[in-house]
Design a protein around this motif. Structure first.
Motif, PDB file in Angstrom:
ATOM      1  N   LEU A   1     -37.129  89.943 -20.701  1.00 30.21           N
ATOM      2  CA  LEU A   1     -36.685  89.508 -19.566  1.00 30.21           C
ATOM      3  C   LEU A   1     -35.416  90.499 -19.432  1.00 30.21           C
ATOM      4  CD1 LEU A   1     -36.349  85.716 -19.268  1.00 30.21           C
ATOM      5  CD2 LEU A   1     -38.206  87.354 -18.409  1.00 30.21           C
ATOM      6  N   GLY A   2     -35.022  91.049 -20.364  1.00 28.74           N
ATOM      7  CA  GLY A   2     -33.810  91.803 -20.121  1.00 28.74           C
ATOM      8  C   GLY A   2     -32.697  91.362 -19.992  1.00 28.74           C
ATOM      9  N   LEU A   3     -32.489  89.939 -19.943  1.00 30.80           N
ATOM     10  CA  LEU A   3     -31.241  89.144 -19.869  1.00 30.80           C
ATOM     11  C   LEU A   3     -30.319  89.031 -21.057  1.00 30.80           C
ATOM     12  CD1 LEU A   3     -32.963  86.496 -17.726  1.00 30.80           C
ATOM     13  CD2 LEU A   3     -31.412  88.250 -16.730  1.00 30.80           C
ATOM     14  N   PRO A   4     -29.223  88.956 -20.713  1.00 30.89           N
ATOM     15  CA  PRO A   4     -28.202  88.709 -21.770  1.00 30.89           C
ATOM     16  C   PRO A   4     -28.524  87.584 -22.368  1.00 30.89           C
ATOM     17  CG  PRO A   4     -27.108  88.767 -19.861  1.00 30.89           C
ATOM     18  CD  PRO A   4     -28.435  89.265 -19.526  1.00 30.89           C
ATOM     19  N   TRP A   5     -28.328  87.159 -23.430  1.00 33.39           N
ATOM     20  CA  TRP A   5     -28.726  86.001 -24.126  1.00 33.39           C
ATOM     21  C   TRP A   5     -27.393  85.390 -24.858  1.00 33.39           C
ATOM     22  CZ3 TRP A   5     -29.219  83.610 -29.058  1.00 33.39           C
ATOM     23  CH2 TRP A   5     -29.673  82.512 -29.248  1.00 33.39           C
ATOM     24  N   THR A   6     -27.257  84.375 -24.614  1.00 35.69           N
ATOM     25  CA  THR A   6     -26.047  83.802 -25.517  1.00 35.69           C
ATOM     26  C   THR A   6     -26.271  82.522 -26.289  1.00 35.69           C
ATOM     27  OG1 THR A   6     -25.369  82.469 -23.579  1.00 35.69           O
ATOM     28  CG2 THR A   6     -24.153  84.411 -23.961  1.00 35.69           C
ATOM     29  N   ALA A   7     -26.005  82.463 -27.294  1.00 34.48           N
ATOM     30  CA  ALA A   7     -26.270  81.202 -28.315  1.00 34.48           C
ATOM     31  C   ALA A   7     -26.022  79.789 -27.802  1.00 34.48           C
ATOM     32  CB  ALA A   7     -25.878  81.550 -29.787  1.00 34.48           C
ATOM     33  N   PRO A   8     -26.561  78.822 -27.729  1.00 36.82           N
ATOM     34  CA  PRO A   8     -26.036  77.637 -26.960  1.00 36.82           C
ATOM     35  C   PRO A   8     -25.274  77.007 -28.362  1.00 36.82           C
ATOM     36  CG  PRO A   8     -28.507  77.487 -27.773  1.00 36.82           C
ATOM     37  CD  PRO A   8     -27.777  79.054 -28.057  1.00 36.82           C
ATOM     38  N   GLU A   9     -24.122  76.436 -27.923  1.00 38.53           N
ATOM     39  CA  GLU A   9     -23.160  75.540 -28.799  1.00 38.53           C
ATOM     40  C   GLU A   9     -23.551  74.289 -28.444  1.00 38.53           C
ATOM     41  OE1 GLU A   9     -20.832  76.506 -30.671  1.00 38.53           O
ATOM     42  OE2 GLU A   9     -21.320  78.499 -30.527  1.00 38.53           O
ATOM     43  N   PHE A  10     -23.982  73.637 -29.589  1.00 44.07           N
ATOM     44  CA  PHE A  10     -24.114  72.111 -29.836  1.00 44.07           C
ATOM     45  C   PHE A  10     -23.326  71.717 -30.804  1.00 44.07           C
ATOM     46  CE2 PHE A  10     -27.933  73.544 -27.473  1.00 44.07           C
ATOM     47  CZ  PHE A  10     -27.734  72.970 -26.095  1.00 44.07           C
ATOM     48  N   TRP A  11     -22.917  70.262 -30.636  1.00 43.76           N
ATOM     49  CA  TRP A  11     -22.281  69.682 -31.695  1.00 43.76           C
ATOM     50  C   TRP A  11     -23.056  69.486 -33.004  1.00 43.76           C
ATOM     51  CZ3 TRP A  11     -23.719  64.796 -33.324  1.00 43.76           C
ATOM     52  CH2 TRP A  11     -24.446  64.420 -32.247  1.00 43.76           C
ATOM     53  N   PHE A  12     -24.288  69.160 -32.712  1.00 50.33           N
ATOM     54  CA  PHE A  12     -25.211  68.750 -33.654  1.00 50.33           C
ATOM     55  C   PHE A  12     -25.679  69.915 -34.576  1.00 50.33           C
ATOM     56  CE2 PHE A  12     -28.591  70.309 -30.996  1.00 50.33           C
ATOM     57  CZ  PHE A  12     -28.116  69.901 -29.984  1.00 50.33           C
ATOM     58  N   LEU A  13     -25.392  71.069 -33.874  1.00 52.41           N
ATOM     59  CA  LEU A  13     -25.993  72.095 -34.731  1.00 52.41           C
ATOM     60  C   LEU A  13     -25.173  72.321 -36.081  1.00 52.41           C
ATOM     61  CD1 LEU A  13     -26.559  74.993 -32.376  1.00 52.41           C
ATOM     62  CD2 LEU A  13     -28.073  73.627 -33.531  1.00 52.41           C
ATOM     63  N   ARG A  14     -23.953  72.160 -36.016  1.00 51.29           N
ATOM     64  CA  ARG A  14     -23.041  72.435 -37.329  1.00 51.29           C
ATOM     65  C   ARG A  14     -22.865  71.148 -38.193  1.00 51.29           C
ATOM     66  NH1 ARG A  14     -18.950  73.641 -33.703  1.00 51.29           N
ATOM     67  NH2 ARG A  14     -19.764  75.707 -32.876  1.00 51.29           N
ATOM     68  N   ASN A  15     -23.674  69.949 -37.746  1.00 47.85           N
ATOM     69  CA  ASN A  15     -23.858  68.668 -38.441  1.00 47.85           C
ATOM     70  C   ASN A  15     -24.607  68.920 -39.738  1.00 47.85           C
ATOM     71  OD1 ASN A  15     -22.956  65.984 -39.191  1.00 47.85           O
ATOM     72  ND2 ASN A  15     -24.775  65.397 -38.293  1.00 47.85           N
ATOM     73  N   VAL A  16     -24.118  68.409 -40.942  1.00 43.68           N
ATOM     74  CA  VAL A  16     -25.025  68.414 -42.158  1.00 43.68           C
ATOM     75  C   VAL A  16     -24.911  67.171 -42.667  1.00 43.68           C
ATOM     76  CG1 VAL A  16     -25.305  69.498 -44.358  1.00 43.68           C
ATOM     77  CG2 VAL A  16     -24.616  70.806 -42.392  1.00 43.68           C
ATOM     78  N   GLY A  17     -25.787  66.476 -43.125  1.00 43.10           N
ATOM     79  CA  GLY A  17     -25.848  65.240 -43.753  1.00 43.10           C
ATOM     80  C   GLY A  17     -25.903  64.043 -42.553  1.00 43.10           C
ATOM     81  N   PRO A  18     -26.112  62.706 -43.020  1.00 45.55           N
ATOM     82  CA  PRO A  18     -26.039  61.671 -42.160  1.00 45.55           C
ATOM     83  C   PRO A  18     -24.640  61.506 -41.692  1.00 45.55           C
ATOM     84  CG  PRO A  18     -26.379  61.189 -44.466  1.00 45.55           C
ATOM     85  CD  PRO A  18     -26.452  62.480 -44.346  1.00 45.55           C
ATOM     86  N   LEU A  19     -24.680  61.114 -40.203  1.00 47.85           N
ATOM     87  CA  LEU A  19     -23.599  60.999 -39.509  1.00 47.85           C
ATOM     88  C   LEU A  19     -22.676  59.730 -39.989  1.00 47.85           C
ATOM     89  CD1 LEU A  19     -24.781  61.252 -35.765  1.00 47.85           C
ATOM     90  CD2 LEU A  19     -23.272  62.751 -37.162  1.00 47.85           C
ATOM     91  N   SER A  20     -23.277  58.539 -40.548  1.00 50.29           N
ATOM     92  CA  SER A  20     -22.456  57.343 -40.995  1.00 50.29           C
ATOM     93  C   SER A  20     -21.624  57.913 -42.208  1.00 50.29           C
ATOM     94  CB  SER A  20     -23.398  56.240 -41.015  1.00 50.29           C
ATOM     95  OG  SER A  20     -24.561  56.675 -42.092  1.00 50.29           O
ATOM     96  N   GLN A  21     -22.291  58.855 -43.032  1.00 49.53           N
ATOM     97  CA  GLN A  21     -21.587  58.882 -44.406  1.00 49.53           C
ATOM     98  C   GLN A  21     -20.577  60.045 -44.636  1.00 49.53           C
ATOM     99  OE1 GLN A  21     -25.033  59.526 -46.953  1.00 49.53           O
ATOM    100  NE2 GLN A  21     -25.529  57.326 -46.917  1.00 49.53           N
ATOM    101  N   GLN A  22     -19.751  60.190 -43.243  1.00 45.67           N
ATOM    102  CA  GLN A  22     -18.711  61.146 -43.400  1.00 45.67           C
ATOM    103  C   GLN A  22     -17.561  60.574 -44.553  1.00 45.67           C
ATOM    104  OE1 GLN A  22     -18.684  63.882 -42.125  1.00 45.67           O
ATOM    105  NE2 GLN A  22     -20.061  63.921 -40.637  1.00 45.67           N
TER     106      GLN A  22
END
Lengths: 499, 723
Positions: free
Chosen positions: B428-449
């Motif tokens: 497309l020749g468009l500039p692409w920006t990486a989407p920012e989502f909170w879940f992307l950085r998450n590792v491991g189950p949420l409840s076990q922080q």
């Protein structure tokens, strides 16, 4: 009584009755004759006829028996005594001693003759009384104390010494001595032979020998003396060997070759003493031992297991011999070394001093009448600064002078073992005497210090004497033994006649 | 020697005894204190006296023995010294000979050496001169041989002879000299021998003399010593004899005195005895008379007593009968009572046995029940353990699965995003920006922080407070997202400081000493750590709970100090019901204004801290007992999980998807066109190839030999296009 009556009446008397009758009759005779010597009763003359004849007088005789006060049973010898007499009489053929009771043994020994052959008595009899009789019979003067207080030892030692003294090589049979060996080997501890006879030389008349001393030396093998090797090897308890290779009482028959100690003698003697492991004291004096011979002898003595005293005084030993002696000091347990009246000079004394510096056995060193001079004296004094063993030092007549005295004074202040020093007949001088006095003032152990005829001032000698007195008192207090005080004097006694 | 001394001491002692009561206070004095003093003095004087006695005796004995001994001892010592000197002198005298001989020998040796040297020199010189002479003679022989004239020869021979004779004479002279010397030496030797024998004689003489001397002196000294001893002994004997006699005399005198005393006493006693006897006789008579009178009176009384006895006997007999009757009656009653008692005993026993049986029964029941209970408890514990174990395992499994899935999803997502990026940039020749989502950085189950521990928080708080003490308001919101908003860092810090200051008793003394050198903040930190461990505060929540509790307490407490207990009671049920600590939130939320009104915990009095702590610990204990919150957490977290997973699916938004669809159709068309073109290109190339092949054929034909043979070569017919 009835029996006697019966015998008198009976025509055929029994044997027993006769004997009793004899007894009575003899008894009766003695009583009847009154005072008669008791010898008769010991060997009674039994005569039947007399008994028969005197049978009629029985009554009378019996009455007189009771009245005779001299009569007793003791006059009749006991059977044991008779037996003992018999044993004594036949002791040579049938020596019975050990089987007897002790009391009887004593009796037998008292009665034995001192002339019995040694082969019988030597190993059988240990009784001192018997041997004392033997000794006193043979020799008028006996110093039993010099032989360990044992008469038997004295007898055998002197007997053996006599045999050796009168042994003439070549003519006397060696078996004379060797036969005695099994008999005396257990008792002889010391051999003191002051004479070795040379072999008899029949062909040369005395005039020929006297003018050719060199010829005699060429014929050396002919003048060898008795070889002690076999004898000493057989004496298992020999501890002391005191030899003089010379002839006594030669008088006007003097010849130089009578006093020769040949090389063969020397080698044989060296082998002898080397083989004798029990030897403690070895003396070879007045025998013209020169350096080479001394070295041969001393080499054989190296690492000797028992030797404690070596006396080579009155010989011709020079520096090399002294060096050998120094070597011996470090290779043996020598306690006493006597090199008096030799020809030791400064180098010899220096080597002795070197050995002495680290020695821990030697207690007495005698260098009287040598010529060690100041150099040797200084070396000895230096050695004494480290030595902790020597107690007696004799340096009389050694041409010492002040420098030695200076060093000795320093030693005196330090050393605590020396008890006796002899510096007589030197040229110590007045100053040397003063220095010695200074040294003495710090010393508390020296008991004797001889400075006679050594040019020391009277005053310092007197003061040194005072210090010695004080030291002696202190030593006496320490030992609490009065005999200790006198012992050095006693020790000096036997040396005096020799000098 | 001792008795007089001891006697003297005894006398002294007696004197002392006599003197002390006079001088000091008396034992018999009226004043009791004085008496005591006197007794004390007497007791003190006793050992002293004894000591003095012993000492005196010892001293006396020593002195006397020294005196006694000194005589013999002195004599012995003197003798010893004298003898030692004598021996020494004697030995010296004897050895003097040896020394003299030695020195003579030395001198002789020196001289001998000198003479030897001279002799050798002489011999050498002689040898030289004789050699010269000999040479001269031999030279002359040569000369003589040349001589012809007999006269001359004869003369010469004569002179030669004379010379030779001279030479021989010289030699003979020398020999003679030497022989002379030898002779003198021989004489010398004989002299020496004589001298030596003289010396030996002298030596022997001296030795003998010395022996004699020594013997004599020894004997003499022995005599002296013996005499000294004897004298001493004699003295000793006389002195002891004297003493003995004196003692004997004293003894006899004393005995006589005692005898006289005794006789006197005996006489006195006899007199006394007689007197006593007379007096006793009189006395005896008097007493006898009086006693007889007494006997009479007593007999009368006896009669009277007998009469009364009779009377009394009768009375007593009557009484006895009455009592017997009564006794019978009482025995009857007693037996009745006994029977009754027996009956009651039986019943009692029955009841007892029943009671025991019942007790046993109940005990058994109780035991069985307790064992049941124990078993159940054990089962329950095991169950709990298993449950915990399973929970942990589940947790782990859950986490693993989660991680696996998440990884997979992430992978997919990244692929999708990559595709998206490629599409955007390439197609497309468009500039692409990486989407920012909170879940992307998450590792491991949420409840076990992981929950932060109390100390970590503490550290943060303290550090924060220190760093941003000034701009707390700005940082507050940022740094303490987790903190309940109402509680500022400063407040927390102050509360904690207060706690730290006030509850030092919870810290071990050892730790305190270790803390001294540390910095203030670290010190606080470690102190608080220790306090929290003591209080049982472990997690972040607990810490906040504590802080809140403080504030709350303050709030409740401030209005009225007398309602001290009411907040506690109000608090406890609240905590019991709401275990998650929601209650506190509500409470805090409920009173924010109040807190703002009282923002500083400074108003909390330090004395109250302990009370607050106590209340807090009491409250904290109860929630700890149950494990309920863990379960509840899972349930609640499931919704979050689903949210998470759903969010994952929407990583590529719908708009892009529709864009992708449109792109897809366009691209397909493009593709079709391209394929057609490709086909045409292939056809074209095949045609070209055919053309070249045909050209080649034609060329071949033209070049063949037939063409030249032909009259009319076809080449000329048509022009061949050469190259």
């Amino acid at each position: 009584m009835q029996e006697t009556l019966a015998t008198s009446t009976l025509s055929v008397p029994s044997r027993s009755s006769i004997s009793t009758q004899d007894k009575f009759s003899t008894a009766g005779q003695t009583s009847s004759t009154g005072p008669r010597p008791p010898r008769h009763s010991i060997v009674p003359p039994p005569s039947k006829s007399k008994g028969w004849n005197s049978g009629t007088k029985f009554h009378q005789m019996r009455r007189t028996i009771a009245e005779d006060t001299e009569w007793s049973l003791a006059i009749v010898p006991l059977l044991t005594e008779l037996c003992i007499q018999h044993i004594v009489k036949n002791f040579q053929n049938n020596p019975l001693l050990k089987q007897l009771l002790p009391a009887h043994q004593q009796k037998v020994l008292n009665l034995l003759s001192p002339d019995l052959p040694l082969a019988v008595t030597a190993n059988l009899i240990d009784d001192e009384n018997y041997w004392r009789r033997c000794c006193t019979q043979r020799w008028p003067v006996c110093h039993v104390a010099k032989h360990g207080g044992s008469w038997k030892r004295l007898f055998f030692e002197r007997h053996l010494e006599n045999l050796i003294k009168h042994f003439i090589p070549g003519t006397t049979d060696p078996a004379v001595i060797l036969d005695l060996l099994p008999l005396c080997s257990n008792y002889v501890r010391r051999l003191r032979v002051d004479q070795f006879l040379p072999p008899v030389q029949l062909p040369p008349p005395p005039g020929e020998l006297s003018d050719s001393g060199s010829d005699v030396e060429l014929e050396e093998p002919a003048t060898d003396h008795y070889q002690l090797r076999d004898l000493v090897a057989g004496l298992s308890h020999l501890e002391e060997l005191d030899l003089v290779y010379g002839v006594k009482d030669c008088g006007m028959n003097f010849e130089w070759n009578l006093f020769l100690f040949t090389y063969r003698d020397c080698h044989s003697l060296a082998a002898t003493i080397k083989a004798c492991h029990t030897l403690k004291i070895f003396r070879l004096t007045r025998s013209k031992v020169d350096d080479d011979k001394a070295r041969i002898l001393i080499r054989s003595l190296l690492d000797h297991p028992a030797l404690e005293e070596l006396d080579l005084s009155h010989n011709l030993i020079g520096d090399r011999g002294a060096r050998a002696a120094a070597k011996l000091l470090s290779h043996s347990h020598l306690r006493v070394l006597d090199l008096a009246n030799n020809q030791v000079r400064a180098p010899g004394a220096q080597s002795l001093a070197h050995a002495l510096a680290h020695n821990t056995n030697l207690t007495s060193l005698n260098l009287r009448l040598n010529c060690i001079e100041d150099e040797g004296g200084q070396a000895l004094a230096h050695a004494l600064q480290t030595n902790r063993c020597l107690t007696t030092l004799h340096l009389g007549g050694n041409d010492l002078s002040e420098p030695t005295a200076t060093l000795l004074a320093q030693v005196l202040a330090v050393n605590t073992t020396l008890t006796s020093i002899n510096l007589s007949c030197n040229h110590i001088g007045l100053d040397g005497g003063k220095q010695l006095l200074e040294g003495m003032s710090d010393n508390k152990t020296l008991l004797e210090f001889d400075l006679r005829l050594s040019d020391v001032a009277q005053e310092s000698e007197y003061l040194i004497g005072q210090a010695l007195c004080a030291n002696r008192e202190a030593a006496r207090q320490r030992a609490l033994n009065p005999s200790h005080f006198m012992s050095p004097v006693m020790a000096k006694g036997p040396e005096n006649p020799a000098g | 020697m001792n008795p007089p001394g001891s006697l003297g001491v005894l006398e002294e002692k007696e004197e002392e005894h006599l003197s002390t009561p006079i001088l000091g206070p008396s034992i018999h004095s009226d004043n009791p204190q004085k008496r005591i003093q006197a007794r004390r003095l007497r007791i003190a004087a006793r050992p002293e006296g004894r000591r003095r006695e012993v000492l005196g005796e010892y001293l006396d004995g020593k002195k006397e023995s020294e005196e006694d001994r000194s005589k013999s001892y002195r004599q012995k010592e003197e003798s010893r010294l004298k003898l030692a000197k004598l021996l020494l002198c004697g030995t010296e005298l004897v050895t003097n000979i040896q020394v003299a001989t030695d020195i003579r020998e030395i001198h002789r040796r020196v001289e001998e050496e000198e003479i030897k040297r001279q002799r050798l020199e002489k011999l050498e010189s002689e040898v030289k001169t004789s050699q010269d002479k000999f040479d001269e003679i031999t030279a002359k022989w040569e000369e003589g041989k040349q001589k012809r004239i007999p006269q001359d020869l004869w003369d010469m021979l004569n002179t030669q002879q004379v010379h030779c004779a001279g030479l021989i004479e010289d030699k003979n002279k020398l020999i003679g000299e030497l022989q002379q010397e030898l002779k003198t030496k021989d004489d010398q030797y004989v002299k020496d021998l004589k001298k030596q024998s003289d010396d030996i004689c002298l030596l022997l003489e001296r030795m003998e003399e010395q022996v004699k001397n020594v013997m004599k002196t020894f004997r003499q000294e022995l005599n002296y010593i013996e005499k000294a001893f004897e004298v001493e002994r004699q003295e000793l004997l006389t002195s002891t004899k004297k003493k003995w006699e004196r003692a004997l005399q004293a003894h006899s005198a004393k005995e006589l005195e005692y005898l006289m005393n005794r006789i006197k006493k005996v006489e006195g006693y006899e007199k006394q005895l007689n007197k006593q006897r007379i007096w006793d006789w009189e006395d005896y008579n008097m007493i006898k008379i009086r006693l007889e009178q007494d006997v009479q009176v007593l007999e009368q009384q006896l009669q009277q007593m007998k009469a009364t006895y009779q009377l009394n006997q009768e009375k007593l007999e009557y009484n006895c009968q009455v009592l017997k009757k009564r006794d019978e009656e009482s025995t009857v009653i007693k037996s009745q009572q006994k029977r009754k008692i027996n009956r009651l005993h039986d019943t009692l026993n029955n009841l007892r046995s029943k009671y025991a049986q019942q007790i046993k029964q109940f005990q058994e029941e109780n035991q069985s029940l307790t064992s049941d209970y124990k078993r159940l408890v054990m089962q329950f514990k095991e169950l709990q353990k298993a449950m915990r174990h399973f929970a942990v395992v589940d947790d782990k499994q859950f986490r693993e699965i989660w991680l696996m899935n998440e990884e997979e999803a992430k992978d997919l997502m990244s692929r999708a995003l990559d595709v998206d990026r490629i599409i955007h940039t390439h197609h497309l020749g468009l500039p692409w920006t990486a989407p920012e989502f909170w879940f992307l950085r998450n590792v491991g189950p949420l409840s076990q922080q992981p929950q932060k521990s109390a100390t970590q928080i503490l550290e943060e708080v303290l550090m924060q407070a220190e760093e941003e003490g000034m701009e707390e308001t700005a940082s507050e919101a940022e740094s303490y997202l987790d903190l309940p908003k109402q509680i500022s860092a400063k407040t927390t810090r102050k509360i904690l400081m207060l706690l730290c200051d006030e509850s030092g008793f919870l810290i071990e003394s050892k730790l305190l000493s270790l803390l001294l050198p540390l910095e203030k903040n670290e010190c606080y930190l470690l102190r608080l750590d220790a306090i929290f461990s003591a209080l049982g505060i472990e997690s972040e929540d607990d810490l906040y709970k504590l802080v809140n509790f403080f504030l709350k307490y303050r709030i409740y407490h401030s209005p009225s100090s007398q309602e001290q207990t009411s907040p506690m009671s109000a608090l406890e049920p609240g905590e019991q019901t709401d275990l998650e600590g929601q209650e506190e939130e509500s409470l805090v939320e409920g009173k924010p204004e109040e807190k703002e009104a009282l923002p500083s915990p400074r108003l909390i009095h330090p004395n109250d801290v302990l009370k607050i702590l106590e209340a807090f610990v009491m409250g904290l204990k109860k929630p700890r007992n149950s494990r309920a919150p863990v379960k509840l957490k899972y349930v609640q977290d499931n919704s979050k999980d689903s949210e998470y997973w759903e969010a994952l699916t929407t990583v590529i938004p719908d708009t892009t998807q529709s864009l992708w669809d449109a792109l897809y159709t366009g691209l397909e068309k493009y593709h079709l066109l391209l394929t057609q073109r490709a086909k045409l290109l292939v056809e074209n190339s095949s045609l070209e190839q055919q053309n070249t092949e045909l050209q080649m054929l034609l060329q071949q034909y033209l070049d063949s030999k037939i063409n030249s043979e032909l009259q009319v070569p076809p080449t000329q017919v048509f022009r061949v296009p050469t190259k």
